[in-house]
Design an enzyme around this catalytic site. Sequence first.
Site, PDB file in Angstrom:
ATOM      1  N   LYS A   1       0.694  -0.833   0.332  1.00 60.25           N
ATOM      2  CA  LYS A   1      -0.052   0.069  -0.105  1.00 60.25           C
ATOM      3  C   LYS A   1       0.826   0.902   0.177  1.00 60.25           C
ATOM      4  CE  LYS A   1      -3.113   2.417   3.003  1.00 60.25           C
ATOM      5  NZ  LYS A   1      -4.061   2.187   3.942  1.00 60.25           N
TER       6      LYS A   1
ATOM      7  N   ASP B   1      -2.306  10.038   4.179  1.00 59.98           N
ATOM      8  CA  ASP B   1      -3.797   9.855   3.888  1.00 59.98           C
ATOM      9  C   ASP B   1      -4.960  10.640   5.056  1.00 59.98           C
ATOM     10  OD1 ASP B   1      -6.525   8.587   4.451  1.00 59.98           O
ATOM     11  OD2 ASP B   1      -5.520   6.770   5.608  1.00 59.98           O
TER      12      ASP B   1
ATOM     13  N   LYS C   1      -9.988  12.909   9.068  1.00 58.79           N
ATOM     14  CA  LYS C   1      -9.760  12.299   9.513  1.00 58.79           C
ATOM     15  C   LYS C   1      -9.801  13.380  10.680  1.00 58.79           C
ATOM     16  CE  LYS C   1      -6.652   8.337   8.533  1.00 58.79           C
ATOM     17  NZ  LYS C   1      -7.312   7.141   9.069  1.00 58.79           N
TER      18      LYS C   1
ATOM     19  N   ASP D   1       1.801   5.834   6.033  1.00 56.90           N
ATOM     20  CA  ASP D   1       0.280   4.644   5.162  1.00 56.90           C
ATOM     21  C   ASP D   1       0.474   4.019   3.702  1.00 56.90           C
ATOM     22  OD1 ASP D   1      -1.563   4.019   5.574  1.00 56.90           O
ATOM     23  OD2 ASP D   1      -2.963   5.350   4.110  1.00 56.90           O
TER      24      ASP D   1
ATOM     25  N   ASP E   1     -12.235   7.414   3.707  1.00 55.17           N
ATOM     26  CA  ASP E   1     -11.322   6.940   4.692  1.00 55.17           C
ATOM     27  C   ASP E   1     -10.794   5.812   4.476  1.00 55.17           C
ATOM     28  OD1 ASP E   1      -8.551   7.432   5.627  1.00 55.17           O
ATOM     29  OD2 ASP E   1     -10.195   7.542   7.932  1.00 55.17           O
TER      30      ASP E   1
ATOM     31  N   GLU F   1      -9.284   3.746   1.957  1.00 59.30           N
ATOM     32  CA  GLU F   1      -9.673   3.907   0.428  1.00 59.30           C
ATOM     33  C   GLU F   1      -8.646   2.852   0.436  1.00 59.30           C
ATOM     34  OE1 GLU F   1      -7.989   4.859   3.083  1.00 59.30           O
ATOM     35  OE2 GLU F   1      -5.615   4.748   2.923  1.00 59.30           O
TER      36      GLU F   1
ATOM     37  N   ARG G   1      -7.917  -0.558   1.138  1.00 58.94           N
ATOM     38  CA  ARG G   1      -8.597  -1.454  -0.252  1.00 58.94           C
ATOM     39  C   ARG G   1      -8.933  -1.467  -1.256  1.00 58.94           C
ATOM     40  NH1 ARG G   1     -13.021  -1.916   4.353  1.00 58.94           N
ATOM     41  NH2 ARG G   1     -11.279  -0.667   5.813  1.00 58.94           N
TER      42      ARG G   1
END
Length: 487
Positions: free
Chosen positions: A257, A262, A269, A280, A339, A341, A343
């Site tokens: 990833k 993020d 967030k 991230d 959020d 994101e 996946r």
Amino acid sequence: MQYTLQSSSLPEVAQESVDILLILLSSKFLPESSTPGVVSQIEQSILDTVIAQDFNPQKTGQFYSTWYLPSTKAKRTVLLACETLSNQHIANALKELSGKFSFHEAKTVCIYLPESGAGNVESALTTFAQLNYVYRATKPSAIKSQLSKVILATPQADSLQTEFSYALARIKGEQLAKDLANQPANLMTPSNLAQTALSLTEYANLSCTIRSQEEIEKLQMGAFLAVAKGSREPTKFIELQYKAPESSSPPIILVGKGITFDSGGLSLKPAQGMEEMKSDMSGAACVLGVFRALGLLQPRVHVIGLIPACENMPDGNAVKPGDVVTSMSGKTIEILNTDAEGRLILCDALTYAKKFSPKLVIDIATLTGACVVALGYLHTGMYANDDDLSQKMQAAGKAAQDTCWPLPLDDEYAQGLKSDFADLSNIATGRYRGAAGSITAAKFLHEFVDYPWIHLDIAGSARTAKGSSGRPVGMLLHFILAQTLDN
Ligand code: BES
Ligand code: MN
Ligand code: ZN
């Protein structure tokens, strides 16, 4: 840094003119358990010190530092209690030195291991390297370590050369992963990740392709592109390949990833702690770290690395809650929460992986806060669609002291992923809203795989109190190298 492995007895090591001689002691150095009879001068010095300083070799992490230990040539000698010379005790003892004893001013250090069972050399060296890691990329004023030479001395070093070279490669891989994940998002952009991947092609048998926005569009990675829409940083899809000339087997694919920041997107967030989301891309950093180690080691394996890299940002053009997108697989996805994101970018990479007819695909992702709730910072959350693979990964984690813990993939957990407006929704709703979040995220990914697969949720394990941990480079290296023996 120059590391050397050396066969030496304790009396020989006492003759080393190094700045620091670090002697790891087990309870064999308790005065009552030392064998009567002829004892070398250095052994006698140690025993005398143990008594005089009330030093207990059984108390893992206790240490005694002196500028002069009789019959040694080192400028400073440090005795470190390890209780037993197990990998765990060695690592724990060295970690105890953190913040209490610094090696930064020494130029040369010799670490003495009185015995060396399987994994001892790796445990000592990798933990020692972690102890001395200093992040400098954006902090020129950080302490500059003087350390240039580390000798690992042990009585029977001859059979340990492989483990030694392996430990060095792991150290380099972990350091790269840490340096990448610790850098701020304004510098560690998708383009910078791509540049780093390209720079790894200096190693033999390693190649790299970078795909830009238009090419990603051609591949119809609609889920990945949806996440990237809110960002002004160019999006990249990185593909790495390490293929030993003798290897003809189908590849193991590592998918990392690569969200370089993020913010949550429009499902923003909270401000508190948002800065942590610069890391991230730790999954991507881990993949790059593993490739660096493979480049150095040149093992007989075939490994492909895939990294979807972009930012998750709110913007006039950003993907909106409720938007439905078509993933590369053809499955449509209702994005209920922007959020979730990770996946979305991973599912397209998992679909892309099919074209290689992989032997196995492993994805590595800082996927869910729920995984941190479940396992804290100790174990990586591990999911596998095959029990044998699950066991192999757990064994690799134990051997590397970079552990994972198995979590379930029962179909029951996919119940909440149903959507009235698309084939799938990107977060669980209904009874599973907010429940078993790491598992429902894994179930989302599970929908996209039809090959042997392992998913590693590293949201907790990728970091330490001070930043990136460099994990799970160690576990993955152990796992991959175990494959060379299998095929
Ligand atoms: N990158 C985060 C997960 C994360 C959280 C990593 C904390 C490291 C530390 C991920 O993209 C995310 O935001 N996940 C959401 C999913 C939720 C919206 C279903 C989460 O965990 O809250
Ligand atoms: Mn997120
Ligand atoms: Zn994320």
